[in-house]
Scaffold this active site. Structure first.
Site, PDB file in Angstrom:
ATOM      1  N   ARG A 138       0.809  -1.214   0.000  1.00 37.10           N
ATOM      2  CA  ARG A 138       0.000   0.000   0.000  1.00 37.10           C
ATOM      3  C   ARG A 138       0.844   1.267   0.000  1.00 37.10           C
ATOM      4  O   ARG A 138       0.306   2.376  -0.133  1.00 37.10           O
ATOM      5  CB  ARG A 138      -0.916   0.020   1.235  1.00 37.10           C
ATOM      6  CG  ARG A 138      -1.882  -1.142   1.333  1.00 37.10           C
ATOM      7  CD  ARG A 138      -2.645  -1.114   2.651  1.00 37.10           C
ATOM      8  NE  ARG A 138      -3.527   0.031   2.736  1.00 37.10           N
ATOM      9  CZ  ARG A 138      -4.823   0.001   2.422  1.00 37.10           C
ATOM     10  NH1 ARG A 138      -5.370  -1.122   2.013  1.00 37.10           N
ATOM     11  NH2 ARG A 138      -5.571   1.086   2.530  1.00 37.10           N
ATOM     12  N   TYR A 140       0.685   4.400  -2.500  1.00 34.41           N
ATOM     13  CA  TYR A 140      -0.340   5.425  -2.306  1.00 34.41           C
ATOM     14  C   TYR A 140      -0.149   6.160  -0.992  1.00 34.41           C
ATOM     15  O   TYR A 140      -0.137   7.396  -0.958  1.00 34.41           O
ATOM     16  CB  TYR A 140      -1.721   4.775  -2.350  1.00 34.41           C
ATOM     17  CG  TYR A 140      -2.863   5.753  -2.378  1.00 34.41           C
ATOM     18  CD1 TYR A 140      -2.983   6.684  -3.410  1.00 34.41           C
ATOM     19  CD2 TYR A 140      -3.838   5.755  -1.380  1.00 34.41           C
ATOM     20  CE1 TYR A 140      -4.038   7.584  -3.442  1.00 34.41           C
ATOM     21  CE2 TYR A 140      -4.893   6.650  -1.415  1.00 34.41           C
ATOM     22  CZ  TYR A 140      -4.988   7.561  -2.437  1.00 34.41           C
ATOM     23  OH  TYR A 140      -6.033   8.457  -2.467  1.00 34.41           O
ATOM     24  N   GLU A 152       2.537   6.522   1.022  1.00 32.27           N
ATOM     25  CA  GLU A 152       3.745   7.353   1.060  1.00 32.27           C
ATOM     26  C   GLU A 152       3.742   8.391  -0.061  1.00 32.27           C
ATOM     27  O   GLU A 152       4.303   9.482   0.086  1.00 32.27           O
ATOM     28  CB  GLU A 152       4.993   6.479   0.984  1.00 32.27           C
ATOM     29  CG  GLU A 152       5.141   5.507   2.144  1.00 32.27           C
ATOM     30  CD  GLU A 152       5.234   6.218   3.493  1.00 32.27           C
ATOM     31  OE1 GLU A 152       5.801   7.320   3.562  1.00 32.27           O
ATOM     32  OE2 GLU A 152       4.736   5.659   4.486  1.00 32.27           O
ATOM     33  N   GLY A 153       3.110   8.045  -1.195  1.00 32.46           N
ATOM     34  CA  GLY A 153       3.002   9.035  -2.267  1.00 32.46           C
ATOM     35  C   GLY A 153       2.229  10.258  -1.817  1.00 32.46           C
ATOM     36  O   GLY A 153       2.624  11.404  -2.079  1.00 32.46           O
ATOM     37  N   ARG A 192     -14.536   1.030   8.804  1.00 33.39           N
ATOM     38  CA  ARG A 192     -14.375   2.134   7.870  1.00 33.39           C
ATOM     39  C   ARG A 192     -15.503   3.139   8.103  1.00 33.39           C
ATOM     40  O   ARG A 192     -16.535   2.824   8.693  1.00 33.39           O
ATOM     41  CB  ARG A 192     -14.414   1.645   6.416  1.00 33.39           C
ATOM     42  CG  ARG A 192     -13.263   0.747   6.001  1.00 33.39           C
ATOM     43  CD  ARG A 192     -11.937   1.489   5.969  1.00 33.39           C
ATOM     44  NE  ARG A 192     -10.865   0.624   5.484  1.00 33.39           N
ATOM     45  CZ  ARG A 192     -10.106  -0.130   6.260  1.00 33.39           C
ATOM     46  NH1 ARG A 192     -10.315  -0.135   7.577  1.00 33.39           N
ATOM     47  NH2 ARG A 192      -9.126  -0.866   5.748  1.00 33.39           N
ATOM     48  N   PRO A 200      -5.587  -1.442   6.956  1.00 34.68           N
ATOM     49  CA  PRO A 200      -5.800  -0.792   8.252  1.00 34.68           C
ATOM     50  C   PRO A 200      -6.957  -1.432   9.019  1.00 34.68           C
ATOM     51  O   PRO A 200      -7.969  -1.800   8.436  1.00 34.68           O
ATOM     52  CB  PRO A 200      -6.131   0.651   7.872  1.00 34.68           C
ATOM     53  CG  PRO A 200      -5.547   0.835   6.513  1.00 34.68           C
ATOM     54  CD  PRO A 200      -5.663  -0.487   5.837  1.00 34.68           C
TER      55      PRO A 200
END
Length: 288
Positions: free
Chosen positions: A111, A114, A116-117, A180, A243
């Protein structure tokens, strides 16, 4: 296909405000599929959420797209709205998540392209703000859904709705006990509007619905809202680095922007289900 959408607003004193959103559309179109397969990504595309289908492209879009947008904002002396994400919090150890929380992420996991980007994108924003006084507006978006979502984007809501409408098994990864929070897209757009036109707020600002559900509860709710659906819930292997919980603390958005989500989950789900159903039926008719 990776799309960078730029919306231009004319505001008082002829100031131009660029609102920049990064959306990743890896749609199942022949040309896109061919392009991914030519890069050895075909199998990955079929079994992963779309941003993981081209992890290098995802990271570079976050970085290069943000830099280009910040340079434009600097040159034009205009505010820039950057659509960040709750993924910057990773697998949070603080719940609910406030903007002050630094997060708990892996820079080497599947993951991370995305997570860390987007973290790098935020870092670039605040460096441009400190060094060049660019007027940044950073929104951290939590799970968002609504009509016109791509059928096969790998997201929870689109997966469950399509599966239930087609009487296929509802696929829940792991036990489904991870949580979520889902907001309807109209609420998000209102939050964008209020942030981008705020005279001084740089963000980051959480934009999400604080109602928290387990993924298993969402699966059951979707099936119950589709009359006649015979779908059964099946459990598959848990996704890597998923998560365990995610819920926004919207205190800052309410205090600074006067914003809070208004569309109840049931209402938003019903609108989404109705549109998905109509689109699936139209798609089936066109293939006869």
């Amino acid at each position: 296909r990776i799309s960078l959408l730029i919306y231009v607003f004319i505001v008082p004193r002829r100031q131009v405000c660029f609102s920049v959103f990064f959306f990743f559309f890896f749609q199942a179109e022949d040309g896109i599929r061919d392009a991914q397969e030519s890069r050895g990504l075909g199998d990955v595309y079929k079994r992963q959420v779309h941003y993981q289908g081209d992890p290098i492209g995802t990271t570079m879009t976050c970085i290069n797209g943000t830099v280009n947008s910040l340079k434009t904002a600097q040159r034009c002396d205009c505010p820039v709205l950057i659509a960040s994400t709750s993924e910057v919090y990773g697998d949070p150890l603080v719940h609910p998540q406030t903007e002050e929380y630094w997060g708990n992420t892996s820079c080497t996991g599947v993951r991370s392209c995305y997570d860390e980007g987007k973290r790098c994108a935020e870092a670039l924003c605040f460096d441009y703000h400190r060094v060049h006084n660019v007027k940044i507006r950073v929104a951290r978006i939590f799970n968002t859904y609504g009509p016109r979502m791509c059928f096969n984007d790998g997201r929870i809501i689109s997966n469950f709705v399509v599966q239930a409408l087609e009487n296929r098994d509802i696929t829940v990864y792991g036990t489904g006990e991870y949580t979520r929070s889902f907001q309807y897209f109209e609420d998000l757009l209102e939050g964008f509007w209020r942030l981008v036109f705020h005279p001084t707020e740089t963000g980051p600002v959480n934009l999400g619905n604080p109602e928290e559900y387990t993924v298993l509860d969402i699966a059951k709710k979707v099936v119950s809202m589709i009359p006649g659906s015979t779908s059964k819930i099946v459990h598959l292997e848990a996704a890597k680095d998923d998560p365990k919980q995610r819920r926004p603390d919207n205190s800052k958005a309410l205090r600074v922007l006067g914003w809070a989500p208004k569309i109840p989950v049931e209402e938003g789900f019903q609108r989404t289900i109705d549109e998905f159903s109509a689109r699936l039926n139209k798609q089936k008719e066109s293939t006869k």
